[in-house]
Write an enzyme that holds these catalytic residues in place. Structure first.
Site, PDB file in Angstrom:
ATOM      1  N   CYS A  83       0.865  -1.277   0.030  1.00 27.71           N
ATOM      2  CA  CYS A  83      -0.071   0.061  -0.032  1.00 27.71           C
ATOM      3  C   CYS A  83       0.867   1.219  -0.139  1.00 27.71           C
ATOM      4  O   CYS A  83       1.830   1.523   0.602  1.00 27.71           O
ATOM      5  CB  CYS A  83      -0.831   0.146   1.468  1.00 27.71           C
ATOM      6  N   CYS A 140      -0.401   6.079   6.861  1.00 27.16           N
ATOM      7  CA  CYS A 140      -1.555   5.941   7.673  1.00 27.16           C
ATOM      8  C   CYS A 140      -1.338   4.820   8.974  1.00 27.16           C
ATOM      9  O   CYS A 140      -0.532   4.012   8.855  1.00 27.16           O
ATOM     10  CB  CYS A 140      -2.433   5.059   6.688  1.00 27.16           C
ATOM     11  N   GLN A 185     -19.511  -8.374  12.065  1.00 28.48           N
ATOM     12  CA  GLN A 185     -18.159  -8.790  11.829  1.00 28.48           C
ATOM     13  C   GLN A 185     -17.401  -8.077  10.524  1.00 28.48           C
ATOM     14  O   GLN A 185     -18.034  -8.100   9.672  1.00 28.48           O
ATOM     15  CB  GLN A 185     -18.023 -10.437  11.416  1.00 28.48           C
ATOM     16  N   GLU A 199     -29.190  -9.892  24.522  1.00 30.10           N
ATOM     17  CA  GLU A 199     -28.136  -8.993  24.107  1.00 30.10           C
ATOM     18  C   GLU A 199     -28.695  -7.578  24.829  1.00 30.10           C
ATOM     19  O   GLU A 199     -29.793  -7.752  25.197  1.00 30.10           O
ATOM     20  CB  GLU A 199     -28.501  -8.913  22.689  1.00 30.10           C
ATOM     21  N   ASP A 210     -20.394 -14.532  22.842  1.00 33.21           N
ATOM     22  CA  ASP A 210     -19.563 -13.291  21.715  1.00 33.21           C
ATOM     23  C   ASP A 210     -19.451 -12.204  22.337  1.00 33.21           C
ATOM     24  O   ASP A 210     -19.960 -11.100  21.839  1.00 33.21           O
ATOM     25  CB  ASP A 210     -20.044 -13.594  20.369  1.00 33.21           C
ATOM     26  N   CYS A 245     -12.702 -11.187  20.763  1.00 33.96           N
ATOM     27  CA  CYS A 245     -11.780 -10.187  19.973  1.00 33.96           C
ATOM     28  C   CYS A 245     -10.901  -9.912  20.899  1.00 33.96           C
ATOM     29  O   CYS A 245     -10.065  -8.802  20.523  1.00 33.96           O
ATOM     30  CB  CYS A 245     -12.605  -9.366  19.460  1.00 33.96           C
TER      31      CYS A 245
END
Length: 408
Positions: free
Chosen positions: A61, A67, A244, A291, A339, A365
């Site tokens: 890139c 960046c 996701q 949730e 999750d 994550c």
């Protein structure tokens, strides 16, 4: 000063040690590389490579050095996959745990379907891009190797939106999501939405062919429902809702979750979001989805009610951090899917550890909080069978995973 890079830290910087054993952080380096440069405040900001690593590659890139979006683009794909697996292995080891690690599932280039870009108003026009490393400077990205081309195509419209509704003193954050019907844009941080700005933005949404545009949480234009497909169901998430990052990453996680729960007929999906796992699992099992965000639960429920052939899905808006499901509630299920966000789910893990649920499919994550919660489950009698590293944040230090726990 000459230094040899010993390892990478969790944020992707190289870590070396000076003659006194003090750690020195060196950006964009790889283990084994010899570098030279000035050290200030424990950091070598402008290193010169004396001896490169065989794992070093040319970053594909043009924006790489400016960046802050990709910290590991100078490393080979094989190195990054192994390093991310090692991050998980070390996190588990710190908690006294071990498990077989499956090969890392890496998403391809230009596959990110969800991202947040920053926009700044200039004296003439506007600048939209990503932040430079450790800076609030916005770097324009005209040829990003990370984002899906459909997201990149929105940049001119985003620049126009900043001109229309941005302030010279702040930033506009654009959360972009690629959907089945086009790009969904949720903007935050702009000027208050009055009638003239509303009309101008609505016109812009039409000219740019956006599926939906919201501004500071208020809907401006919904030209087509920005739907996501979760199994047989089509779901329209609320603006900015979690998704996701890549379709390939989602597929890898879903495949792992399916493998973990096996033939379970009653499943609880905790921290279920809009139904990424709950709705595909409902093709073969009854699912209870919980949730904390009511809007996401409403989107999941609507998707289930309009999907053909799914088994019963019950939903519950519940803060699982403050009010986790208790053992007597959990014991009704053959399997549980968790999750949680980056903070993990310590309170829910303790209740699971006290339950009799046969199987847990865990998605995370954050390897550190995952390992903490895994230790709680292990102390409660669960065995960690395997872990799948998933790299859908390509070239970043971010690591995701799926894992299976079972009672002996």
């Amino acid at each position: 000063m000459h230094l040899t890079i010993d390892r990478l830290g969790h944020q992707g910087d190289g870590i070396a040690h000076d003659a006194d054993g003090v750690a020195v952080f060196v950006p964009m380096m790889l283990p084994g590389e010899v570098v030279e440069g000035e050290v200030a405040n424990g950091r070598m900001a402008a290193p010169k490579i004396v001896t490169p690593s065989p794992d070093r590659v040319k970053a594909p890139c043009r924006h790489y050095r400016a960046c802050g979006g990709c910290m590991l683009m100078h490393a080979s794909d094989a190195f990054v996959a192994d390093w991310k697996a090692e991050v998980i292995r070390l996190a588990l080891s710190a908690q006294g745990l071990d498990a077989p690690l499956r090969p890392t599932a890496t998403s391809p280039a230009r596959s990110r379907r969800r991202a947040t870009l920053s926009g700044r108003r200039l004296k003439s026009g506007a600048l939209v891009g990503l932040h430079a490393r450790a800076s609030d400077t916005v770097v324009e990205i005209t040829d990003c190797q990370l984002l899906h081309p459909a997201l990149m195509a929105t940049l001119p419209a985003l620049q126009e939106a900043v001109v229309l509704g941005g302030s010279r003193k702040g930033e506009v954050a654009f959360t972009l999501t690629l959907t089945k019907s086009g790009v969904d844009v949720a903007a935050e941080g702009g000027k208050p939405l009055d009638s003239s700005l509303f009309q101008a933005l609505a016109t812009l949404a039409g000219a740019a062919d956006l599926a939906r545009l919201s501004w500071n949480g208020e809907p401006v234009a919904t030209r087509r429902p920005p739907a996501q497909r979760f199994g047989e169901a089509l779901v329209v998430p609320p603006p900015g809702a979690f998704l996701q990052a890549t379709a390939e990453g989602e597929a890898a996680l879903l495949s792992a979750v399916r493998a973990a729960v096996g033939g379970a007929s009653r499943i609880a999906d905790l921290f279920c979001g809009c139904g990424t796992f709950a709705l595909p699992l409902a093709e073969g099992a009854e699912v209870h989805a919980a949730e904390g965000e009511a809007a996401m639960i409403a989107a999941l429920d609507h998707g289930w009610r309009h999907a053909p052939g799914l088994r019963r899905v019950t939903t519950e808006t519940r803060d699982l951090f403050r009010r986790p499901l208790m053992p007597d509630e959990l014991n009704r299920f053959d399997a549980v899917v968790i999750d949680p966000p980056r903070a993990g789910c310590e309170a829910q893990a303790r209740e699971l550890a006290a339950s009799k649920v046969p199987v847990i499919a865990a998605v995370s994550c954050n390897p550190v909080t995952f390992a903490r919660d895994a230790r709680i489950l292990s102390e409660g009698g669960y065995r960690l069978g395997w872990v799948l590293p998933v790299d859908q944040f390509r070239w970043s230090p971010h690591v995701e995973l799926a894992a299976r726990f079972s009672r002996d």
